[in-house]
Design a protein around this motif. Structure first.
Motif, PDB file in Angstrom:
ATOM      1  N   ASP A   1       0.823  -1.207   0.000  1.00  0.00           N
ATOM      2  CA  ASP A   1       0.000   0.000   0.000  1.00  0.00           C
ATOM      3  C   ASP A   1       0.863   1.266   0.000  1.00  0.00           C
ATOM      4  O   ASP A   1       0.581   2.230  -0.717  1.00  0.00           O
TER       5      ASP A   1
ATOM      6  N   HIS B   1       1.220   4.235  -2.709  1.00  0.00           N
ATOM      7  CA  HIS B   1       0.942   5.609  -2.281  1.00  0.00           C
ATOM      8  C   HIS B   1       2.068   6.551  -2.727  1.00  0.00           C
ATOM      9  O   HIS B   1       1.817   7.661  -3.177  1.00  0.00           O
TER      10      HIS B   1
ATOM     11  N   ALA C   1      -7.751  -1.748   5.628  1.00  0.00           N
ATOM     12  CA  ALA C   1      -8.181  -0.558   4.879  1.00  0.00           C
ATOM     13  C   ALA C   1      -8.825   0.464   5.820  1.00  0.00           C
ATOM     14  O   ALA C   1      -8.603   1.669   5.681  1.00  0.00           O
TER      15      ALA C   1
ATOM     16  N   ARG D   1      -5.984   2.133   7.695  1.00  0.00           N
ATOM     17  CA  ARG D   1      -5.236   2.958   6.738  1.00  0.00           C
ATOM     18  C   ARG D   1      -6.004   4.245   6.405  1.00  0.00           C
ATOM     19  O   ARG D   1      -5.431   5.331   6.258  1.00  0.00           O
ATOM     20  N   ASP D   2      -7.316   4.134   6.323  1.00  0.00           N
ATOM     21  CA  ASP D   2      -8.103   5.279   5.886  1.00  0.00           C
ATOM     22  C   ASP D   2      -8.188   6.400   6.920  1.00  0.00           C
ATOM     23  O   ASP D   2      -8.621   7.501   6.599  1.00  0.00           O
ATOM     24  N   ARG D   3      -7.785   6.110   8.172  1.00  0.00           N
ATOM     25  CA  ARG D   3      -7.644   7.236   9.118  1.00  0.00           C
ATOM     26  C   ARG D   3      -6.347   7.914   8.717  1.00  0.00           C
ATOM     27  O   ARG D   3      -5.296   7.647   9.259  1.00  0.00           O
ATOM     28  N   ARG D   4      -6.427   8.792   7.763  1.00  0.00           N
ATOM     29  CA  ARG D   4      -5.246   9.263   7.044  1.00  0.00           C
ATOM     30  C   ARG D   4      -4.131   9.778   7.978  1.00  0.00           C
ATOM     31  O   ARG D   4      -4.346  10.657   8.800  1.00  0.00           O
TER      32      ARG D   4
END
Ligand SMILES: N[C@@H](CCC(=O)N[C@@H](CS)C(=O)NCC(=O)O)C(=O)O
Length: 240
Positions: free
Chosen positions: A178, A182, A210, A213-216
């Motif tokens: 990932d 990125h 995911a 990960r999405d908690r940026r």
């Protein structure tokens, strides 16, 4: 699940060396405190607590894992400890334990560390040609990912993962794929590595990975805004 004492994972508010540990603890339903040191350009929050030996010794670097009364430092030591303490070492065969260590070692040394070096290069090596370093890093990663794809096929890693609990190497594999995507975007076409692409799309704990990960958060301690800017500059210099 094995009974666990109170667990606290100390790291920066970044993915870095700790994200795969967060994935693992969440995917395995292990209760823990995800203690994040806030980031700023002057690292003020960290500077204020860094000297606390009772929390961050022996090296005053993160990650540090508190496991009941025990305090563990060094990413690879923490992962080896969790692998054993949560029963994975006993569950895997000798051969699979060796494969697990092999994957963790390569992903840590050959993927995570070079990506961190690239993102910090303009500060750590002032005057460095980040375009050239970016190209060289990507070339090496492409070679490694190609071998990794073949190796995981030979090991039947995806098939065996469906039959056992999520292990730390699973988490690190997903995270490093990932992160490489990125940083390099379209320059790193994941579909060139079909097994890795499959893993990234549908690893057993994909939804957990995911969601976390999405908690940026930034990949490194540079912080989100600065890091986004650096990644953009690296990509531009790679095209120049
Ligand atoms: N050898 C250590 C290195 C840890 C390390 O360098 N951590 C960095 C963050 S990724 C850190 O704590 N930097 C702050 C400092 O050095 O004060 C490991 O593998 O865990």
């Amino acid at each position: 699940m094995a009974a666990t004492p109170k667990i606290t994972l100390h790291y920066f508010d970044a993915r870095g060396r700790a994200q795969f540990l967060r994935y693992y603890l969440a995917a395995r339903d292990v209760e823990y405190t995800d203690q994040r040191v806030p980031l700023s350009a002057d690292f003020a929050a960290w500077a204020a607590i860094r000297g606390d030996r009772s929390k961050f010794g022996p090296f005053h670097r993160l990650p540090v894992l508190h496991w009941g009364d025990r305090k563990l430092a060094e990413t690879l030591v923490i992962q080896a400890f969790l692998h054993r303490a949560l029963g994975d070492e006993a569950l895997l065969s000798d051969e699979d334990n060796l494969r697990h260590s092999t994957l963790v070692s390569s992903l840590y040394v050959d993927v995570m560390l070079p990506i961190g070096t690239l993102i910090w290069a303009d500060v750590a090596y002032v005057g460095c040609d980040v375009g050239l370093l970016g190209k060289r890093t990507l070339d090496r990663l492409r070679g490694l990912f190609s071998m990794l794809n073949t190796t995981l096929d030979e090991w039947g890693w995806i098939e065996s993962a469906a039959e056992r609990p999520v292990v730390l190497a699973d988490c690190m594999l997903w995270e490093e794929i990932d992160v490489v995507q990125h940083v390099f975007g379209a320059r790193f076409p994941l579909d060139d590595y079909p097994t890795l692409a499959r893993w990234h799309r549908s690893a057993p704990a994909h939804a957990v990975f995911a969601a976390i990960r999405d908690r940026r958060a930034a990949v490194t301690g540079r912080g989100l805004a600065a890091e986004d800017d650096v990644i953009l500059r690296i990509r531009e210099r790679m095209s120049a």
